[in-house]
Design a protein around this motif. Structure first.
Motif, PDB file in Angstrom:
ATOM      1  N   PRO A 436       0.814  -1.217   0.000  1.00  0.00           N
ATOM      2  CA  PRO A 436       0.000   0.000   0.000  1.00  0.00           C
ATOM      3  C   PRO A 436       0.850   1.271   0.000  1.00  0.00           C
ATOM      4  CG  PRO A 436      -0.222  -1.164   2.103  1.00  0.00           C
ATOM      5  CD  PRO A 436       0.629  -2.006   1.218  1.00  0.00           C
ATOM      6  N   ALA A 437       2.052   1.185   0.576  1.00  0.00           N
ATOM      7  CA  ALA A 437       2.883   2.391   0.649  1.00  0.00           C
ATOM      8  C   ALA A 437       3.415   2.778  -0.724  1.00  0.00           C
ATOM      9  CB  ALA A 437       4.039   2.164   1.612  1.00  0.00           C
ATOM     10  N   ALA A 438       3.564   1.763  -1.615  1.00  0.00           N
ATOM     11  CA  ALA A 438       4.202   2.026  -2.902  1.00  0.00           C
ATOM     12  C   ALA A 438       3.400   2.997  -3.758  1.00  0.00           C
ATOM     13  CB  ALA A 438       4.406   0.709  -3.652  1.00  0.00           C
ATOM     14  N   SER A 439       2.070   2.992  -3.588  1.00  0.00           N
ATOM     15  CA  SER A 439       1.265   3.861  -4.444  1.00  0.00           C
ATOM     16  C   SER A 439       1.118   5.274  -3.866  1.00  0.00           C
ATOM     17  CB  SER A 439      -0.117   3.236  -4.680  1.00  0.00           C
ATOM     18  OG  SER A 439      -0.704   2.942  -3.449  1.00  0.00           O
ATOM     19  N   LEU A 440       1.702   5.502  -2.701  1.00  0.00           N
ATOM     20  CA  LEU A 440       1.509   6.802  -2.046  1.00  0.00           C
ATOM     21  C   LEU A 440       2.780   7.634  -2.101  1.00  0.00           C
ATOM     22  CD1 LEU A 440      -0.302   5.493   1.154  1.00  0.00           C
ATOM     23  CD2 LEU A 440      -1.361   6.437  -0.914  1.00  0.00           C
ATOM     24  N   ASP A 441       2.643   8.946  -2.149  1.00  0.00           N
ATOM     25  CA  ASP A 441       3.846   9.787  -2.083  1.00  0.00           C
ATOM     26  C   ASP A 441       4.183  10.062  -0.608  1.00  0.00           C
ATOM     27  OD1 ASP A 441       2.214  11.808  -1.186  1.00  0.00           O
ATOM     28  OD2 ASP A 441       2.054  12.787  -3.145  1.00  0.00           O
ATOM     29  N   ALA A 442       5.285  10.749  -0.397  1.00  0.00           N
ATOM     30  CA  ALA A 442       5.779  10.946   0.973  1.00  0.00           C
ATOM     31  C   ALA A 442       4.768  11.714   1.816  1.00  0.00           C
ATOM     32  CB  ALA A 442       7.115  11.686   0.930  1.00  0.00           C
ATOM     33  N   ALA A 443       4.091  12.692   1.204  1.00  0.00           N
ATOM     34  CA  ALA A 443       3.138  13.510   1.967  1.00  0.00           C
ATOM     35  C   ALA A 443       1.947  12.658   2.410  1.00  0.00           C
ATOM     36  CB  ALA A 443       2.672  14.683   1.121  1.00  0.00           C
ATOM     37  N   ASP A 444       1.478  11.789   1.498  1.00  0.00           N
ATOM     38  CA  ASP A 444       0.355  10.903   1.859  1.00  0.00           C
ATOM     39  C   ASP A 444       0.761   9.974   3.002  1.00  0.00           C
ATOM     40  OD1 ASP A 444      -1.364  11.863  -0.027  1.00  0.00           O
ATOM     41  OD2 ASP A 444      -0.817  10.362  -1.550  1.00  0.00           O
ATOM     42  N   ARG A 445       1.964   9.432   2.862  1.00  0.00           N
ATOM     43  CA  ARG A 445       2.431   8.490   3.892  1.00  0.00           C
ATOM     44  C   ARG A 445       2.562   9.203   5.230  1.00  0.00           C
ATOM     45  NH1 ARG A 445       5.688   6.189  -0.309  1.00  0.00           N
ATOM     46  NH2 ARG A 445       7.523   7.326   0.413  1.00  0.00           N
ATOM     47  N   ALA A 446       3.079  10.436   5.182  1.00  0.00           N
ATOM     48  CA  ALA A 446       3.244  11.194   6.437  1.00  0.00           C
ATOM     49  C   ALA A 446       1.877  11.490   7.049  1.00  0.00           C
ATOM     50  CB  ALA A 446       4.003  12.488   6.159  1.00  0.00           C
ATOM     51  N   PHE A 447       0.923  11.818   6.198  1.00  0.00           N
ATOM     52  CA  PHE A 447      -0.424  12.114   6.701  1.00  0.00           C
ATOM     53  C   PHE A 447      -1.013  10.878   7.390  1.00  0.00           C
ATOM     54  CE2 PHE A 447      -4.954  11.534   5.480  1.00  0.00           C
ATOM     55  CZ  PHE A 447      -5.506  12.415   6.401  1.00  0.00           C
ATOM     56  N   LEU A 448      -0.918   9.722   6.709  1.00  0.00           N
ATOM     57  CA  LEU A 448      -1.479   8.494   7.297  1.00  0.00           C
ATOM     58  C   LEU A 448      -0.719   8.107   8.570  1.00  0.00           C
ATOM     59  CD1 LEU A 448      -2.207   6.364   4.098  1.00  0.00           C
ATOM     60  CD2 LEU A 448      -3.870   7.474   5.598  1.00  0.00           C
ATOM     61  N   ALA A 504      -3.500   2.404  -8.274  1.00  0.00           N
ATOM     62  CA  ALA A 504      -2.642   3.231  -7.416  1.00  0.00           C
ATOM     63  C   ALA A 504      -3.121   4.678  -7.452  1.00  0.00           C
ATOM     64  CB  ALA A 504      -1.192   3.129  -7.890  1.00  0.00           C
ATOM     65  N   GLN A 505      -3.543   5.102  -8.643  1.00  0.00           N
ATOM     66  CA  GLN A 505      -4.000   6.485  -8.787  1.00  0.00           C
ATOM     67  C   GLN A 505      -5.235   6.728  -7.915  1.00  0.00           C
ATOM     68  OE1 GLN A 505      -5.258   7.278 -12.746  1.00  0.00           O
ATOM     69  NE2 GLN A 505      -5.181   9.494 -12.507  1.00  0.00           N
ATOM     70  N   GLU A 506      -6.133   5.759  -7.944  1.00  0.00           N
ATOM     71  CA  GLU A 506      -7.345   5.946  -7.150  1.00  0.00           C
ATOM     72  C   GLU A 506      -7.045   5.867  -5.646  1.00  0.00           C
ATOM     73  OE1 GLU A 506     -12.064   5.002  -7.150  1.00  0.00           O
ATOM     74  OE2 GLU A 506     -10.746   3.460  -7.966  1.00  0.00           O
ATOM     75  N   CYS A 507      -6.052   5.067  -5.298  1.00  0.00           N
ATOM     76  CA  CYS A 507      -5.655   4.983  -3.893  1.00  0.00           C
ATOM     77  C   CYS A 507      -5.176   6.355  -3.422  1.00  0.00           C
ATOM     78  CB  CYS A 507      -4.568   3.920  -3.733  1.00  0.00           C
ATOM     79  SG  CYS A 507      -4.123   3.659  -2.022  1.00  0.00           S
ATOM     80  N   ARG A 508      -4.405   7.025  -4.282  1.00  0.00           N
ATOM     81  CA  ARG A 508      -3.930   8.371  -3.917  1.00  0.00           C
ATOM     82  C   ARG A 508      -5.118   9.323  -3.787  1.00  0.00           C
ATOM     83  NH1 ARG A 508       0.279   6.912  -7.272  1.00  0.00           N
ATOM     84  NH2 ARG A 508      -0.579   7.938  -9.105  1.00  0.00           N
ATOM     85  N   ALA A 509      -6.070   9.197  -4.713  1.00  0.00           N
ATOM     86  CA  ALA A 509      -7.250  10.080  -4.654  1.00  0.00           C
ATOM     87  C   ALA A 509      -8.035   9.835  -3.362  1.00  0.00           C
ATOM     88  CB  ALA A 509      -8.138   9.836  -5.874  1.00  0.00           C
ATOM     89  N   MET A 510      -8.093   8.581  -2.961  1.00  0.00           N
ATOM     90  CA  MET A 510      -8.845   8.225  -1.740  1.00  0.00           C
ATOM     91  C   MET A 510      -8.166   8.828  -0.504  1.00  0.00           C
ATOM     92  SD  MET A 510      -9.961   4.427  -0.578  1.00  0.00           S
ATOM     93  CE  MET A 510      -8.332   3.690  -0.502  1.00  0.00           C
ATOM     94  N   VAL A 511      -6.835   8.721  -0.458  1.00  0.00           N
ATOM     95  CA  VAL A 511      -6.121   9.272   0.695  1.00  0.00           C
ATOM     96  C   VAL A 511      -6.231  10.808   0.689  1.00  0.00           C
ATOM     97  CG1 VAL A 511      -3.857   9.479   1.809  1.00  0.00           C
ATOM     98  CG2 VAL A 511      -4.596   7.284   0.880  1.00  0.00           C
ATOM     99  N   ALA A 512      -6.181  11.394  -0.502  1.00  0.00           N
ATOM    100  CA  ALA A 512      -6.335  12.852  -0.590  1.00  0.00           C
ATOM    101  C   ALA A 512      -7.716  13.267  -0.090  1.00  0.00           C
ATOM    102  CB  ALA A 512      -6.136  13.307  -2.032  1.00  0.00           C
ATOM    103  N   SER A 513      -8.706  12.445  -0.413  1.00  0.00           N
ATOM    104  CA  SER A 513     -10.070  12.742   0.029  1.00  0.00           C
ATOM    105  C   SER A 513     -10.170  12.672   1.553  1.00  0.00           C
ATOM    106  CB  SER A 513     -11.025  11.746  -0.645  1.00  0.00           C
ATOM    107  OG  SER A 513     -12.230  11.696   0.036  1.00  0.00           O
ATOM    108  N   LEU A 514      -9.498  11.682   2.134  1.00  0.00           N
ATOM    109  CA  LEU A 514      -9.540  11.586   3.600  1.00  0.00           C
ATOM    110  C   LEU A 514      -8.863  12.815   4.221  1.00  0.00           C
ATOM    111  CD1 LEU A 514     -10.247   9.970   6.171  1.00  0.00           C
ATOM    112  CD2 LEU A 514      -8.005   8.914   6.029  1.00  0.00           C
ATOM    113  N   ARG A 515      -7.758  13.206   3.600  1.00  0.00           N
ATOM    114  CA  ARG A 515      -7.050  14.375   4.125  1.00  0.00           C
ATOM    115  C   ARG A 515      -7.976  15.600   4.083  1.00  0.00           C
ATOM    116  NH1 ARG A 515      -1.088  16.024   2.509  1.00  0.00           N
ATOM    117  NH2 ARG A 515      -1.399  14.289   1.117  1.00  0.00           N
TER     118      ARG A 515
END
Ligand SMILES: Cc1cc2nc3c(=O)[nH]c(=O)nc-3n(C[C@H](O)[C@H](O)[C@H](O)COP(=O)(O)OP(=O)(O)OC[C@H]3O[C@@H](n4cnc5c(N)ncnc54)[C@H](O)[C@@H]3O)c2cc1C
Length: 525
Positions: A436-448, A504-515
């Motif tokens: 799961p970490a592979a599809s996220l950038d550093a900012a997403d990972r830091a947020f989670l 992976a793209q949608e995973c990033r969108a999902m994490v961005a939405s949570l943020r």
């Protein structure tokens, strides 16, 4: 400075669960209850798979596993004994715990009390009745009166009224109850049999218009019998020990073979609040909703309230989310509760039928349905998926996982095999068939990471595991994701799915939405 981060009014099962869920997250919690000692009268006799999971997360897994029993079979018969409905509750429900677990409520409350005493930041003050609350927008001052009439004021950042059906906090926030105008009086008899007896079915509803009645497990060593008040009978006539024994004899329960622990007539109601929050004050449990017990959802709904509010208050107290997140509590819980109350009333209308002609029609319809193989399967879900609130609907087709309760099953990590919540832990979980970490950038990972989220990859039962990788021992998670067309789900701390992603793209969108959901609320607060 305040006396507590959160002050909870009421030490019933809902207040207890909420106080533990918050104290486990490190918050200073004070619970006040008007009675000097715990209330030892059993009301609820069962909880569902989801409630069991929340109770286990509150640290009483041993109690849930060992001091209860699976409710098992639930059957309805008509006056002649013909089967109208036959439901075999599974011992492995959606959350791994049985579909329904039978228990003795004072035992549950003792287990929660014992758990609470392990948490140094949880204080329970008994013999204090809350009589006034002042919310100045920054803090809440709660005025209490002790048994000698002495007044004392406690301060907190937030207050939650888990103070039961006659809630003071509810009145104080100006909430009104929507009333479905369904009321029936039932005599409740709690019994201990001298000799163990096997009941098959373990839970029986006798839909006899002359006297609707129920026989149910009330946990190991305990049974509950219930008898509806019929026309021409007063509550006073029904609510006597003599009536209780006379009616219990219908089930071969007599003073010669049993002890009647108590009898009481309850007037079941069906109501829900129009307001769950005002400023820094909330309500939860029976304070916010009351329902007839036919679906066994009163306490379960309160436990869901606790699970929902706990993680939201935690994020706000940590400064990670703003005040607006707390408004989603009422939105999300209101929808669930309205469904549970309506479903309980619908069941009640069928069970409580006193008109012999209408009862005969009901029987004909239900017997016909059984003959056609309808209505004898798994219990109808008392919980609707969440529709609005803290969810990511994304591109998932209708019926996607967002808003639905996530499953729980066993997983393996190294040599360790156990329930997912125990092996992985609770909180936000990003669960994926890929890293799961592979599809996220550093900012997403830091947020989670800041949210305390757990990033977990799930592999086949015999697959190789490592830190952050678990094997799907029961074969639940991989098919669950595949059937939904998802590679990844983001699960909230109350076990409801925030959203799903297929790429992976949608995973990033999902994490961005949570943020967005979390931090946007923080910025506007
Ligand atoms: C016959 C019957 C059968 C049921 N069966 C089931 C079932 O099988 N499954 C299920 O899920 N539910 C069932 N229920 C419902 C369940 O019992 C309730 O929903 C649950 O007990 C409510 O818990 P609570 O913590 O919200 O409130 P309560 O248990 O009512 O606790 C409220 C607490 O607040 C305290 N309090 C009140 N006012 C104040 C004040 N001003 N200051 C300080 N303290 C205060 C009280 O002393 C009390 O301890 C049943 C109910 C009945 C009556």
């Amino acid at each position: 400075m305040t006396d507590a981060d959160v002050l909870i009014v009421g030490d019933g099962p809902v207040g207890q669960t909420l106080s533990i869920l918050l104290a486990q997250r490190g918050w200073a919690v004070t619970v006040v209850d008007r009675w000097p000692t715990a209330y030892t009268t059993s009301r609820a006799v069962a909880f569902d798979s989801e409630a069991a999971r929340v109770l286990s997360a509150a640290g009483i897994t041993d109690y849930v596993a060992n001091d209860t029993e699976p409710s098992g079979r639930y059957m309805w018969r008509n006056a002649e004994g013909t089967v109208l409905l036959d439901i075999q509750g599974s011992e492995r429900g959606w959350c791994h715990w049985p579909d329904s677990t039978s228990m003795y409520q004072p035992g549950l409350e003792s287990a929660l009390t014992a758990r609470g005493t392990q948490l140094a930041n949880l204080t329970v003050l008994r013999g204090l009745e809350v009589v006034d609350i002042d919310d100045d927008g920054e803090h809440v001052a709660v005025a209490c009166v002790d048994r000698d009439g002495e007044r004392r004021t406690l301060s907190a950042r937030w207050v939650v009224g888990c103070d039961g059906a006659r809630s003071f906090v509810r009145q104080h926030i100006g909430a009104e109850m929507h009333d479905l105008q369904f009321s029936r009086d039932w005599l409740i008899c709690d019994v201990v049999l001298d000799e163990p007896r096997r009941f098959d079915p373990n839970n029986l509803q006798v839909c006899d218009p002359a006297r609707p009645r129920t026989s149910a497990s009330a946990g190991p060593g305990h049974r509950r019998w219930e008898f509806m008040r019929v026309e021409g009978e007063s509550i006073e006539e029904l609510d006597t020990e003599e009536s209780a024994w006379r009616l219990l004899e219908l089930f071969d329960v007599t003073p010669q073979n049993a002890t009647l622990l108590r009898h009481a007539v309850y007037s079941f109601q069906a109501t829900w609040t129009n307001r769950w929050r005002s400023g820094r004050r909330f309500i939860a449990g029976d304070a916010a909703h009351v329902m007839p017990p036919f679906a066994g959802q009163g306490m379960c709904s309160g436990i869901r309230d606790a699970a929902n509010l706990a993680w939201k208050l935690d994020l706000v107290l940590r400064g990670r989310a703003g005040d607006a997140l707390l408004d989603t509590y009422g939105t999300e819980r209101g929808r669930h509760v309205r469904h549970a109350v309506r479903m309980s009333v619908d069941l009640g209308k069928v069970i409580c039928q006193l008109d012999p002609a209408a009862a005969a029609d009901r029987d004909a319809v239900m017997i016909g349905a059984r003959e056609r193989g309808v209505g004898a399967g798994a219990p109808q879900a008392p919980v609707h998926p969440l529709a609005d609130g803290v969810l990511y609907k994304g591109t998932a087709r209708r019926g996607g996982l967002a808003g639905r309760l996530g499953p729980q099953a066993r997983v393996r990590q190294g040599e360790r095999v156990g329930l997912f919540d125990e092996v992985v832990g609770t909180g936000f979980v990003l669960l994926s068939t890929e890293d799961p970490a592979a599809s996220l950038d550093a900012a997403d990972r830091a947020f989670l990471d800041d949210l305390g989220a757990r990033l977990v990859r799930v592999v086949l039962a015999d697959g190789e595991t490592a830190d952050g990788v678990v094997a799907d021992v029961d074969g639940v998670y991989l098919p669950y994701l595949a059937e939904a067309g998802a590679t990844t789900v983001l699960v909230r701390p109350d076990f409801y799915v925030y959203g799903q992603a297929g790429t992976a793209q949608e995973c990033r969108a999902m994490v961005a939405s949570l943020r967005q959901h979390v931090t946007a609320a923080a910025l506007t607060s």
